[in-house]
Design a protein around this motif. Structure first.
Motif, short mmCIF file in Angstrom:
data_model
loop_
_atom_site.label_atom_id
_atom_site.label_comp_id
_atom_site.label_asym_id
_atom_site.label_seq_id
_atom_site.Cartn_x
_atom_site.Cartn_y
_atom_site.Cartn_z
N MET A 209 13.43 5.48 -1.06
CA MET A 209 14.08 6.92 -1.58
C MET A 209 12.48 7.58 -1.68
O MET A 209 11.61 7.42 -2.34
CB MET A 209 14.01 6.75 -3.17
N PRO A 210 12.55 9.09 -1.36
CA PRO A 210 11.38 9.75 -1.31
C PRO A 210 10.94 9.95 -3.00
O PRO A 210 9.76 10.27 -2.94
CB PRO A 210 11.46 10.60 -0.40
N LEU B 261 8.27 -5.28 5.51
CA LEU B 261 8.26 -5.25 4.56
C LEU B 261 8.20 -6.92 3.48
O LEU B 261 7.60 -7.68 2.97
CB LEU B 261 8.99 -3.99 3.78
N ARG B 262 9.98 -6.85 4.14
CA ARG B 262 9.90 -8.40 4.09
C ARG B 262 8.77 -9.35 3.80
O ARG B 262 9.15 -10.68 2.84
CB ARG B 262 10.85 -8.98 4.76
N LYS B 263 8.08 -9.36 5.03
CA LYS B 263 7.09 -10.50 5.16
C LYS B 263 6.41 -9.97 4.35
O LYS B 263 5.43 -11.29 4.04
CB LYS B 263 6.84 -10.02 6.75
N GLU B 264 5.44 -9.07 4.10
CA GLU B 264 4.41 -8.80 2.79
C GLU B 264 4.86 -9.83 1.64
O GLU B 264 4.04 -10.48 0.79
CB GLU B 264 4.29 -7.45 2.86
N GLY C 78 6.50 7.52 0.86
CA GLY C 78 6.10 8.73 1.66
C GLY C 78 7.51 9.25 2.90
O GLY C 78 7.93 9.78 3.47
N ARG C 79 7.52 7.32 3.56
CA ARG C 79 8.74 7.02 4.60
C ARG C 79 9.06 5.77 4.73
O ARG C 79 8.39 4.66 3.65
CB ARG C 79 7.32 6.78 6.02
N GLU C 80 9.83 5.89 5.37
CA GLU C 80 10.32 3.82 4.97
C GLU C 80 9.45 3.51 5.56
O GLU C 80 9.91 3.60 6.91
CB GLU C 80 12.62 4.40 5.40
N VAL D 207 0.49 -1.09 -0.12
CA VAL D 207 0.44 -0.05 0.37
C VAL D 207 1.05 1.42 -0.01
O VAL D 207 0.91 2.23 -0.48
CB VAL D 207 -1.12 0.23 1.06
N GLU D 208 1.82 1.60 1.04
CA GLU D 208 2.52 2.44 1.45
C GLU D 208 3.82 2.35 0.08
O GLU D 208 4.38 3.72 0.21
CB GLU D 208 3.33 2.72 2.04
#
Lengths: 80, 517
Positions: B486-487, B466-469, B458-460, B435-436
């Motif tokens: 990276m923004p 993240l790896r799990k998803e 928008g953010r780290e 999503v992000e």
């Protein structure tokens, strides 16, 4: 937790951030480390402690837990 | 002349019924037992439906009984689709929907947890119960079904990474496999006194060569435990203990042994053939194996999934500088290599162009995808007298002054990682669904053998989450090791993501990598 075990924990967390190593009694049978992880882990340990772990020491029994990894490092003069 | 791949086991089991055939970590079978198990599977499939030439999904681990299942599928007049039961369920579900198999063969345990993703109207055959059922004499039915199979009918379908995020199924016919296996058996001259050391997963086409060289020649096939490839010292012990005389592995395995200098002081006199396939073989490490295994002949082979196993081969016949690339050699039997330009016309001598392949080893095309098939298997435009298809590999190559084929690189962003063929677009597609993440771009650092996911967000994001998803849709070998936030992504003048700048950003955070994809 000693400085050595803390460092091993942080290297493992960097390698597999999604894995929960604290709940595992055997990283290999629990599938937390695969072949590429072992290669990366050995490279990180070599770089961190300025050692060169021998290929003949890269055996399953040395990578089942933080304690076995620490014992392996002890063989190369890394103090716990 | 063998026309049906299923004939190999019929002939070998009649000739050497009590000889060891497949040796796994926990079980092993003789050729006779393998034939009995294949018969049980064929009987179960014949009971399912009078239809033939349908895909049968085989969701089983790399084990002796799985080879029996493959043969049982062929004997029943169908073709098999090996799938890894450990793959993420979402990916497996997509594949099974695309495939719509007549039946799936799986273990009782996997039946329980995979039930929700099995397509409706698909019959389920549990391996354990089927092998325990009372044997039935269906030899006549099997013979009839095999006679009704012609050599352009499918023998197997393998799924490979797809650039749009959906794996694509490559369908191979009997004649491609039999033609290749006859060539390989004649070239490697294996027999019952040999021992084949299998590394490749059954979802990877190198395993096709291992399995059918065993069934053709009577050389027992050793399924080397997967854990040995994590601990190469155990692998070297295994080669010695089991007197392995032939193997075909991905180069990264040979590299891991060489890097750790594990062959020093080791004698492997029984090793006759060291062959590699699946990715570029680094010269220095190939020569390390040659120096430490003086009884062995080393062969560097090349071939995409869209042709049966290897299309070219090069037998190591001279010394190279460490930084000199190895040739991938000359064409295997009934195969021709064409080097073509962008208009699909032949390039001039020793010029670089796209490697295209023609001959009997070609796949029939991609399952359920006529558009991709037409693009990848076009007619050969410079031979106008009659229509003939070729396969466009997307690989770049040229003929050297010795007439040997040299591999240069890719036309696109497909890479080879640990022997697996990966479309970076498939990982990008999976990441874009987070999503992000606004945009994703994946790079490959060949020197470190790691995948790098650059993501715009928008953010780290939390690395673990993240790896799990990503692991919910991507198999383990496709999970990026490095996650770079990276923004905003750098764009090139055309408004596309500037991969060069992303690479520079990655390189600025690391030291001396090379060979980026």
């Amino acid at each position: 937790m000693t400085e050595l075990t803390q460092t091993i924990h942080s290297i493992l967390a960097e390698l597999r951030p999604e894995a929960d190593f604290s709940m595992s009694v055997d990283y290999l049978t629990d599938g937390l480390l695969d072949s590429t992880d072992i290669v990366s882990l050995v490279a990180s340990l070599d770089a961190r402690y300025g050692i060169s772990i021998e290929g003949t020491d890269i055996l399953p029994e040395h990578f089942t837990s933080v304690a076995t990894i620490a014992r392996l490092l002890g063989k190369y003069g890394v103090a716990s | 002349m063998i026309a049906h791949v299923g004939q190999y086991l019929q002939e070998t089991s009649a000739r050497w019924p009590a000889a060891p055939a497949i040796i796994g970590a926990e079980t092993s079978v003789t050729f006779g037992q393998l034939a009995e198990q294949a018969n049980q599977i064929a009987a179960a499939l014949i009971d399912v439906s009078p239809l033939t030439k349908c895909p049968i999904a085989v969701l089983l681990p790399r084990a002796p009984a799985t080879v029996a299942v493959f043969q049982g599928v062929l004997w029943s007049g169908h073709f098999y689709v090996p799938l890894d039961p450990q793959s993420p369920r979402e990916r497996l579900g997509k594949i099974l929907t695309d495939l719509s198999p007549l039946a799936v063969v799986l273990s009782q345990q996997d039946h329980l947890h995979l039930a929700p993703i099995l397509p409706p109207h698909t019959s389920v055959i549990e391996l354990e119960a089927t092998l325990l059922s009372a044997p039935t004499d269906i030899r006549k039915t099997i013979q009839l079904r095999m006679e009704q199979t012609i050599d352009t009918d499918p023998v197997y379908l393998k799924y490979t990474s797809g650039s749009t995020g959906h794996p694509k199924g490559v369908v191979l016919p009997h004649r491609a496999v039999t033609d290749y296996i006859e060539w390989a058996a004649a070239t490697y001259q294996l027999g019952p006194d040999d021992a084949i050391g299998n590394q490749a997963a059954f979802t990877f086409d190198v395993s096709v060569q291992d399995i059918y060289l065993c069934l053709k020649t009577g050389a027992p096939l050793y399924l080397i435990p997967e854990s040995h490839f994590s601990f190469p010292a155990n692998l070297v012990d295994y080669l010695s203990t089991h007197k392995i005389s032939y193997f075909c592995w991905v180069p990264s395995v040979l590299v891991s042994v060489s890097k750790l200098n594990l062959l020093a002081g080791v004698d492997l006199p029984q090793l006759r053939w060291i062959t590699v396939l699946g990715e570029v073989m680094p010269t220095r490490h190939f020569q390390y194996w040659a120096a430490h295994c003086p009884t062995a002949t080393l062969v560097n082979t090349y071939g995409p999934t869209e042709t049966a196993i290897a299309s070219t081969y090069y037998v190591l016949d001279r010394a190279f500088e460490d930084d000199q690339p190895l040739p991938i050699g000359t064409a295997c039997r009934n195969t021709e290599i064409l080097i073509l330009d962008e208009q699909q016309l032949p390039v001039s001598d020793q010029q670089t162009g796209e490697i295209c392949i023609r001959g009997s080893s070609l796949a029939l095309g991609y399952w359920n995808d006529p558009e991709k098939t037409a693009h990848a298997f076009p007619e050969i435009v410079h031979r106008k007298h009659y229509p003939e298809k070729m396969y466009r590999t997307g690989d770049l190559g040229y003929w050297n002054e010795r007439g040997e084929l040299m591999f240069v690189g890719r036309l696109d962003t497909q890479i080879k990682h640990l022997g697996y063929r990966i479309e970076l677009g498939e990982i990008e597609s999976a990441a874009s669904r987070v999503v992000e993440i606004h945009r994703a771009c994946v790079l490959y650092d060949a020197s470190r053998q790691q995948l790098i996911l650059c993501y715009e967000s928008g953010r780290e994001l939390d690395r673990g989450a993240l790896r799990k998803e990503l692991a919910e849709t991507l198999p383990a070998y496709m999970l990026p090791r490095v996650l770079l936030h990276m923004p905003t992504f750098p764009l090139n003048p055309n408004g596309k993501v500037d991969r060069q700048q992303l690479q520079s950003h990655y390189l600025s955070q690391t030291t001396t990598p090379n060979g980026m994809a």
